[in-house]
Design a protein around this motif. Sequence first.
Motif, PDB file in Angstrom:
ATOM      1  N   GLN A  53       0.854  -1.186   0.000  1.00  0.00           N
ATOM      2  CA  GLN A  53       0.000   0.000   0.000  1.00  0.00           C
ATOM      3  C   GLN A  53       0.887   1.232   0.000  1.00  0.00           C
ATOM      4  O   GLN A  53       1.594   1.505   0.970  1.00  0.00           O
ATOM      5  CB  GLN A  53      -0.891  -0.003   1.243  1.00  0.00           C
TER       6      GLN A  53
ATOM      7  N   SER B 113       1.352   5.358  -0.118  1.00  0.00           N
ATOM      8  CA  SER B 113       0.622   6.552   0.318  1.00  0.00           C
ATOM      9  C   SER B 113       1.583   7.722   0.386  1.00  0.00           C
ATOM     10  O   SER B 113       2.798   7.549   0.266  1.00  0.00           O
ATOM     11  CB  SER B 113      -0.019   6.306   1.686  1.00  0.00           C
TER      12      SER B 113
ATOM     13  N   CYS C 126       5.394   3.044   1.735  1.00  0.00           N
ATOM     14  CA  CYS C 126       4.882   1.805   1.150  1.00  0.00           C
ATOM     15  C   CYS C 126       4.860   0.765   2.261  1.00  0.00           C
ATOM     16  O   CYS C 126       5.922   0.325   2.720  1.00  0.00           O
ATOM     17  CB  CYS C 126       5.762   1.349   0.000  1.00  0.00           C
TER      18      CYS C 126
ATOM     19  N   THR D 293       0.360   5.922  -6.055  1.00  0.00           N
ATOM     20  CA  THR D 293      -0.054   7.152  -5.401  1.00  0.00           C
ATOM     21  C   THR D 293       0.353   8.316  -6.305  1.00  0.00           C
ATOM     22  O   THR D 293       1.467   8.365  -6.815  1.00  0.00           O
ATOM     23  CB  THR D 293       0.559   7.270  -3.995  1.00  0.00           C
TER      24      THR D 293
END
Length: 122
Positions: A3, A5, A20, A116
């Motif tokens: 993930q 961001s 991450c 992102t």
Amino acid sequence: QLQASGGGLVQAGGSLRLSCSASGRTVSNNAMGWFRQAPGKEREFVAAISWNGALTYYADSVKGRFTISRDNAKNTVYLRMNSLEPEDTAVYFCAASRYSVGSPYYSTYAYWGQGTQVTVSS
């Protein structure tokens, strides 16, 4: 699952820090990398870091401005971006390598996060 961001809109000359985070599996034994893709362009290598953080690699276009780091205790990799330029505008992706040492080659990365968006205004 990875993930990413921390993206956003910033003026030229500004800074951002991307994160991450890995969930569901540890990446402490994997090299990690950041890639980016601008509209209409191919995905390109930005930076990579070895499993223990001892070795780092950068694209020439970001060398001296970006810094990749990692915290294996948090299963997280970072990309500090300073002196941002409009040319840095892209979707940034993190990836976990199949190997312990990073590389700029797309094919060496097995797991990818969603991107992102980073937008740098002039």
